[in-house]
Write a protein that holds these residues in place. Structure first.
Motif, short mmCIF file in Angstrom:
data_model
loop_
_atom_site.label_atom_id
_atom_site.label_comp_id
_atom_site.label_asym_id
_atom_site.label_seq_id
_atom_site.Cartn_x
_atom_site.Cartn_y
_atom_site.Cartn_z
N UNK A 197 0.80 -1.23 0.00
CA UNK A 197 0.00 0.00 0.00
C UNK A 197 0.84 1.29 0.00
N UNK A 209 3.66 11.05 2.90
CA UNK A 209 4.53 10.59 3.98
C UNK A 209 5.82 10.03 3.38
N UNK A 241 9.82 9.35 7.45
CA UNK A 241 8.71 9.58 8.37
C UNK A 241 8.02 8.25 8.72
N UNK A 242 7.76 7.43 7.71
CA UNK A 242 7.09 6.16 7.96
C UNK A 242 7.96 5.26 8.84
N UNK A 269 7.54 6.46 12.35
CA UNK A 269 6.23 6.06 12.91
C UNK A 269 6.27 4.59 13.33
N UNK A 290 -1.38 10.91 18.15
CA UNK A 290 -0.55 10.54 17.03
C UNK A 290 -1.06 11.26 15.78
N UNK A 310 -0.54 10.59 12.75
CA UNK A 310 -0.71 9.73 11.57
C UNK A 310 -1.48 8.45 11.88
N UNK A 328 -1.37 5.83 8.99
CA UNK A 328 -0.15 5.03 8.85
C UNK A 328 -0.08 3.97 9.96
N UNK A 329 -0.47 4.39 11.15
CA UNK A 329 -0.50 3.49 12.29
C UNK A 329 -1.42 2.30 12.01
N UNK A 361 -2.31 1.05 9.10
CA UNK A 361 -1.69 0.14 8.14
C UNK A 361 -0.66 -0.76 8.84
#
Lengths: 189, 189
Positions: free
Chosen positions: A161, A168, A172-173, A176, B141, B143, B146-147, B149
């Motif tokens: 995905x 992002x 950054x990912x 996280x 948070x 995001x 993203x979390x 996912x």
């Protein structure tokens, strides 16, 4: 030319599927003869083996480079591996998808070799978790193997995905996800 | 008979792949005629759509049942969803693998419908995370998408490796993963 054949096949296998792509499709796409193809590869299966092996060997090589760094603790190495995997998506997404999806079409010999490399990658990851536990960077956990599968799932899934061109960034990912892995989402009282 | 056709097709699609399985293979496996098959399905694509849709609709239904429970907080609902997904592997592993692997063979109409359901599942999950943040059960948070996912990746990946007959039970694995998601692996100082 070998590189060109591999590159084109990765595109076609990802788009149409391995079984649905013929050697004819591949050579037509490049504009060469079947003779050229068979000069480099015994057949489609060997080419698929080559793609999957290159993909996983490259990951193991990058991972081991990270793990060997004597100046970083386990937490920093964890970040580096997560970042490496997410960063890999930009260039290797197609190979990764072929790896996950088409592995069952490999012949037994290739399959064994590739599964062995995949196991090395996972075991290296698990050793890092265990080392972190021993060094008291990570909490004690009776199931580092299950934990490793879970952590791997977070990044492996991102191949399906994550859009490296999106809002992002890879950095950054990775941040996280390392924060999720290290600290979880629960608000402390 | 419809159920029997679906069941057999799930086995064959998972083993040999969707493209490699013919209607002939399916009817031979059951010992009926092609006429019987076409009485229930317009073709292989419709059958694949049916399998994928049933799979994802069932997950959404179970998820919404969990989310509607007025007596549970977000943390308890998170556990229930993780457990539901892992518990689902025992009976739905093959359908799940077909879902992840063969979706590109669906026709446009089926694909849109199935992607919409998949999006509902993810958005429900994300809303739970956001509700947990609002209610201060989870940390703030920026995001949550993203979390979500990442959290989904942990359980989705388990379809590829988890053995429900193995040493670790579904309950235990759900506990390990919810602990990872809530608390992370870092040892607090």
């Amino acid at each position: 030319m070998k590189e060109k054949i591999i590159e084109t096949s990765i595109e076609l296998f990802d788009q149409k599927g391995f079984k649905e792509t013929s050697v004819q499709d591949i050579v037509e796409s490049i504009g060469v003869t079947k003779g050229t193809f068979y000069y480099y590869f015994k057949g489609k299966e060997e080419l698929l083996g080559d793609i999957c092996l290159t993909y996983i060997e490259d990951l193991v090589r990058q991972q081991e480079q990270i793990l060997e760094d004597p100046n970083k603790d386990c937490t920093a190495k964890l970040y580096d591996i997560v970042y490496m995997l997410i960063n890999n998506i930009k260039t290797q997404r197609r190979s990764a998808r072929i790896f996950f999806r088409e592995m069952r079409h490999l012949n037994e010999l290739h399959l064994q070799e590739i599964k062995a490399k995949r196991r090395v990658f996972r075991e290296n990851y698990q050793k890092l978790i265990e080392e972190g536990i021993t060094k008291r960077e990570f909490k004690n956990n009776p199931n580092p193997d299950m934990l490793t599968f879970g952590i791997l799932g977070i990044t492996n899934w991102s191949y399906y995905w994550f859009n490296p061109e999106g809002e992002v960034s890879e950095e950054k990912l990775a941040e996280i996800y390392v924060d999720l892995i290290l600290n979880g989402i629960k608000k402390s009282d």
